[in-house]
Design a protein around this motif. Structure first.
Motif, PDB file in Angstrom:
ATOM      1  N   THR A 198     -82.263 -53.366 -15.093  1.00 26.21           N
ATOM      2  CA  THR A 198     -82.924 -53.414 -16.936  1.00 26.21           C
ATOM      3  C   THR A 198     -83.205 -52.683 -17.376  1.00 26.21           C
ATOM      4  OG1 THR A 198     -85.202 -53.460 -15.637  1.00 26.21           O
ATOM      5  CG2 THR A 198     -83.751 -56.199 -15.738  1.00 26.21           C
ATOM      6  N   TRP A 199     -83.708 -50.953 -16.695  1.00 29.89           N
ATOM      7  CA  TRP A 199     -83.448 -49.779 -17.377  1.00 29.89           C
ATOM      8  C   TRP A 199     -82.678 -49.883 -17.479  1.00 29.89           C
ATOM      9  CZ3 TRP A 199     -84.358 -47.104 -11.780  1.00 29.89           C
ATOM     10  CH2 TRP A 199     -85.571 -47.826 -11.462  1.00 29.89           C
ATOM     11  N   THR A 200     -82.932 -48.603 -19.186  1.00 28.86           N
ATOM     12  CA  THR A 200     -82.540 -48.390 -20.236  1.00 28.86           C
ATOM     13  C   THR A 200     -81.851 -47.119 -19.280  1.00 28.86           C
ATOM     14  OG1 THR A 200     -84.201 -46.849 -20.548  1.00 28.86           O
ATOM     15  CG2 THR A 200     -84.664 -48.242 -21.331  1.00 28.86           C
ATOM     16  N   LEU A 201     -80.243 -46.861 -19.792  1.00 33.46           N
ATOM     17  CA  LEU A 201     -79.994 -45.401 -20.066  1.00 33.46           C
ATOM     18  C   LEU A 201     -81.051 -44.596 -19.219  1.00 33.46           C
ATOM     19  CD1 LEU A 201     -77.207 -44.306 -18.610  1.00 33.46           C
ATOM     20  CD2 LEU A 201     -76.920 -44.022 -21.046  1.00 33.46           C
ATOM     21  N   ASP A 202     -81.326 -43.906 -20.040  1.00 33.94           N
ATOM     22  CA  ASP A 202     -82.357 -42.363 -19.509  1.00 33.94           C
ATOM     23  C   ASP A 202     -83.135 -42.543 -18.130  1.00 33.94           C
ATOM     24  OD1 ASP A 202     -81.731 -40.713 -22.112  1.00 33.94           O
ATOM     25  OD2 ASP A 202     -83.242 -41.785 -23.253  1.00 33.94           O
ATOM     26  N   ARG A 203     -83.491 -43.893 -18.413  1.00 33.58           N
ATOM     27  CA  ARG A 203     -84.852 -44.615 -16.650  1.00 33.58           C
ATOM     28  C   ARG A 203     -83.959 -44.202 -16.141  1.00 33.58           C
ATOM     29  NH1 ARG A 203     -88.519 -49.121 -15.478  1.00 33.58           N
ATOM     30  NH2 ARG A 203     -89.455 -48.476 -13.693  1.00 33.58           N
ATOM     31  N   PHE A 204     -82.644 -44.892 -15.929  1.00 31.67           N
ATOM     32  CA  PHE A 204     -81.540 -44.923 -14.829  1.00 31.67           C
ATOM     33  C   PHE A 204     -81.002 -44.092 -14.206  1.00 31.67           C
ATOM     34  CE2 PHE A 204     -77.364 -45.524 -14.205  1.00 31.67           C
ATOM     35  CZ  PHE A 204     -77.050 -46.109 -12.232  1.00 31.67           C
ATOM     36  N   LEU A 205     -80.887 -42.493 -15.473  1.00 31.17           N
ATOM     37  CA  LEU A 205     -80.210 -41.787 -15.147  1.00 31.17           C
ATOM     38  C   LEU A 205     -81.156 -40.444 -14.547  1.00 31.17           C
ATOM     39  CD1 LEU A 205     -77.793 -40.946 -17.663  1.00 31.17           C
ATOM     40  CD2 LEU A 205     -76.692 -41.253 -15.977  1.00 31.17           C
ATOM     41  N   SER A 206     -81.879 -40.964 -15.012  1.00 34.26           N
ATOM     42  CA  SER A 206     -84.042 -39.999 -14.614  1.00 34.26           C
ATOM     43  C   SER A 206     -83.917 -39.900 -12.792  1.00 34.26           C
ATOM     44  CB  SER A 206     -84.614 -39.701 -15.156  1.00 34.26           C
ATOM     45  OG  SER A 206     -85.218 -40.942 -15.576  1.00 34.26           O
ATOM     46  N   HIS A 207     -84.035 -41.331 -12.965  1.00 35.55           N
ATOM     47  CA  HIS A 207     -83.877 -41.767 -11.853  1.00 35.55           C
ATOM     48  C   HIS A 207     -83.154 -41.582 -10.532  1.00 35.55           C
ATOM     49  CE1 HIS A 207     -85.499 -44.685  -8.136  1.00 35.55           C
ATOM     50  NE2 HIS A 207     -83.923 -44.983  -7.636  1.00 35.55           N
ATOM     51  N   LEU A 208     -81.629 -41.239 -11.232  1.00 33.35           N
ATOM     52  CA  LEU A 208     -80.963 -40.602 -10.228  1.00 33.35           C
ATOM     53  C   LEU A 208     -80.757 -39.105 -10.470  1.00 33.35           C
ATOM     54  CD1 LEU A 208     -77.419 -42.815 -11.480  1.00 33.35           C
ATOM     55  CD2 LEU A 208     -79.013 -43.430  -9.298  1.00 33.35           C
ATOM     56  N   GLY A 209     -81.621 -38.360 -10.771  1.00 31.17           N
ATOM     57  CA  GLY A 209     -82.049 -37.187 -10.670  1.00 31.17           C
ATOM     58  C   GLY A 209     -81.143 -36.263 -11.298  1.00 31.17           C
ATOM     59  N   ARG A 210     -80.101 -37.248 -11.961  1.00 34.52           N
ATOM     60  CA  ARG A 210     -78.992 -36.382 -12.892  1.00 34.52           C
ATOM     61  C   ARG A 210     -79.278 -36.218 -14.398  1.00 34.52           C
ATOM     62  NH1 ARG A 210     -74.701 -38.343  -8.350  1.00 34.52           N
ATOM     63  NH2 ARG A 210     -75.799 -38.345  -7.050  1.00 34.52           N
TER      64      ARG A 210
END
Ligand SMILES: [Zn+2]
Ligand SMILES: [Zn+2]
Length: 571
Positions: free
Chosen positions: A557-569
């Motif tokens: 449900t996360w935005t792409l930005d949130r997803f990527l920042s969660h992955l730390g990349r």
């Protein structure tokens, strides 16, 4: 049905199996298997192949089947072969250890054409005399035949789903059936259900009754009248189905009543009683004896001052005290990505671009392409070289396509010796790394946990897919210590999957509840091997509701930005 590569492969394999059962020449059988293998190994989707008939390994006979499929959507040859194979032979394939070759031998030498004749031959000791069988095999077959053909008490959701679709198609063709809904535990997305319950709005129950009985593959009738039709329908397994005929006014109350659960209904009746009312199957009886009806289930709940309670959380009655949580409960419309899917690069049916376009159509903002790694040979898993080629293709498709971001990933095997299929350097080139177990399920739990720890503690691994390997109603998987795995996920900040494939629904509900308690993010993924399977998302989300998962802890449900920042990349 639109023919895709998977369907062609499956048809060729099925033809080979039927030929084998009929004792055909092994070279002929082999040609069909080989053609299926050639298509499996070819990295292109059907649409990208303009030369399918001239591929090395596709001959005259196999080419004719493919042409047939492409032109008519079905294979005439397979139809003929199906006619020739005795009905009792195919079910014998379910007995472990009995493949097409062995069954052909049993038929050829002993005239076996059903479970009954196989049992008789085993009891007479004839089977053990055949070369390649032996005393042990004979005993094993007899033991399997003990429970063979027995009707299970409950059937898995995935097995009922095609039956529901078949019934819905029949109902759609009956004009007198004005409206209908499947209810019961199936509607609540229970893993297993003992039967199916349909509520049908009609002014002419007799006609609907007759039309249903005429159109469905009925093998038994329990009750048949103006209010109800109870039949057993022939499918993979026989399925009991109840149809109840109601008026438009009664519909909302009836679907609520027959959806249950029992405990939910008990709690609702208590609430009604406190107000001097009585809930029945067809409405809410007032103190003066009049019956209130509702134009929707929403309004039924509203009558009692309650918000709409999704069927998936109607369980032990406590849901009526948790209505606040409904505001953030995961819903299908919250999903904006799918992080696990396969393409023709491994064992999927469609290309990277076709999967991406289909996901864009679904309104997703981003997806990850995650084909198998080299260890999984049967699925044509990618070598490091092929994965690097694929990364280039995914980047190119991503650059070409507007409206969706396509990320590079892998579904990397965790090997039996607790090492990973790719090295860290290669993993660091990917946006998202899934690790999963597909082999050596019978290892002791300690070893399984060693494998899972090796994966989850690796800094490049982002998610563990289908964490237990279960297939509902078929196999338990590799029985990991799931509570420990959830602890590790929390400790290392990793995602766990709810695999939405209806066969899997893995993690199971109880573990999703624990994961939520520990704050472990969950990804609901289809693991689609074709465009059609992208629709598994709906079942996955409904199953997630059963565990009361909050939309904010669902990674998709996360935005792409949130997803990527969660992955730390950063991309
Ligand atoms: Zn997998
Ligand atoms: Zn997969």
């Amino acid at each position: 049905m639109a023919v895709n590569k998977k369907i062609i492969i499956k048809t060729l394999e099925e033809i080979a199996l039927h030929m084998e059962l009929l004792g055909e020449n092994p070279f002929k059988v082999g040609a069909f298997r080989k053609a299926a293998g050639v298509l499996e190994q070819d990295p292109r989707s059907l649409a990208e192949m303009d030369d399918i008939l001239s591929l090395k390994g596709i001959g005259k006979g196999t080419g004719a089947v493919i042409t047939d499929l492409l032109e008519k959507g079905e294979s005439e040859l397979l139809g003929e072969l199906r006619e020739q194979v005795p009905d009792g032979l195919i079910p014998l394939l379910k007995i472990p250890g009995l493949g097409g070759k062995k069954i052909a031998k049993l038929r050829g030498e002993l005239g076996i054409d059903s479970a009954e004749s196989l049992r008789a031959a085993c009891e007479a000791g004839e089977v053990s005399k055949l070369s390649g069988f032996g005393k042990k095999t004979e005993e094993k077959i007899l033991a399997e035949l003990e429970t063979f053909g027995q009707r299970p008490d409950k059937l898995p959701h995935w097995q009922l789903e095609p039956v529901v679709r078949m019934i819905e198609t029949v109902l759609d063709s009956i004009p007198e059936a004005e409206r209908y809904m499947v209810t019961g535990s199936y509607r609540r997305t229970a893993e297993m259900s003992s039967d199916l319950d349909f509520i049908i709005v009609t002014k002419k129950p007799d006609q609907v009754n007759a039309a249903l009985a005429g159109a469905l593959p009925v093998i038994g009738t329990d009750a048949s009248g103006e209010a109800k039709l109870s039949v057993t329908v022939n499918a993979d397994e026989p399925v009991d189905v109840d149809f109840r005929f109601v008026s438009e006014e009664q519909f909302a109350s009836a679907i609520h009543h027959f959806t249950g659960s029992k405990d939910h209904n008990v709690r609702m009746r208590q609430i009604a009683k406190e107000r001097g009312e009585k809930i029945s199957e067809y409405g809410v009886e007032q103190e003066d004896g009049s019956v209130l009806t509702f134009d929707s289930e929403e309004n039924f709940f509203a009558h009692f001052g309650l918000p709409f309670i999704p069927p998936t959380v109607r369980k032990d009655g406590t849901e009526l005290e948790r209505t606040d949580e409904l505001k953030t409960l995961i819903r299908p419309e919250d999903i904006r990505s799918d992080l696990h899917m396969h393409t023709v690069w491994s064992d999927g049916a469609e290309s990277v671009r076709e999967m991406a376009e289909a996901c864009r159509e679904l309104g997703y903002s981003h997806i990850v392409i995650t084909d198998h790694s080299r260890y999984l040979r049967v699925a044509n898993g990618l070598t490091p070289e092929r994965l690097r080629d694929q990364i280039r293709e995914v980047r190119a498709v991503d650059a070409e396509l507007d409206g969706i971001t396509v990320l590079c990933g892998t579904e990397m095997d965790i090997l039996p010796d607790a090492t990973l299929d790719f090295d860290d350097e290669l993993l660091s080139e990917l946006d998202f790394v899934i690790a999963s177990i597909h082999s050596n399920f019978s290892q002791p739990q300690e070893k399984i946990m060693e494998r899972l720890h090796a994966a989850i503690s690796n800094p490049h691994v982002d998610m563990i897919a289908h964490p237990t390997g279960r297939i509902i109603g078929r196999r338990d998987g590799y029985s990991p210590d799931v509570a420990q795995l959830i602890e590790w996920a929390a400790e290392y900040g990793k995602i766990l999957e709810l695999n939405a494939n209806p066969y899997r629904l893995d993690l199971a509900e109880e573990w999703l509840v624990l994961a939520a308690e520990k704050g472990v993010p969950i990804a609901v993924n289809t693991d689609a091997h074709s465009v059609g399977q992208l629709s598994y998302m709906d079942t996955g989300v409904r199953y997630a509701q059963r565990a009361w998962l909050d939309r904010d802890m669902i990674v998709n449900t996360w935005t792409l930005d949130r997803f990527l920042s969660h992955l730390g990349r950063k991309q």
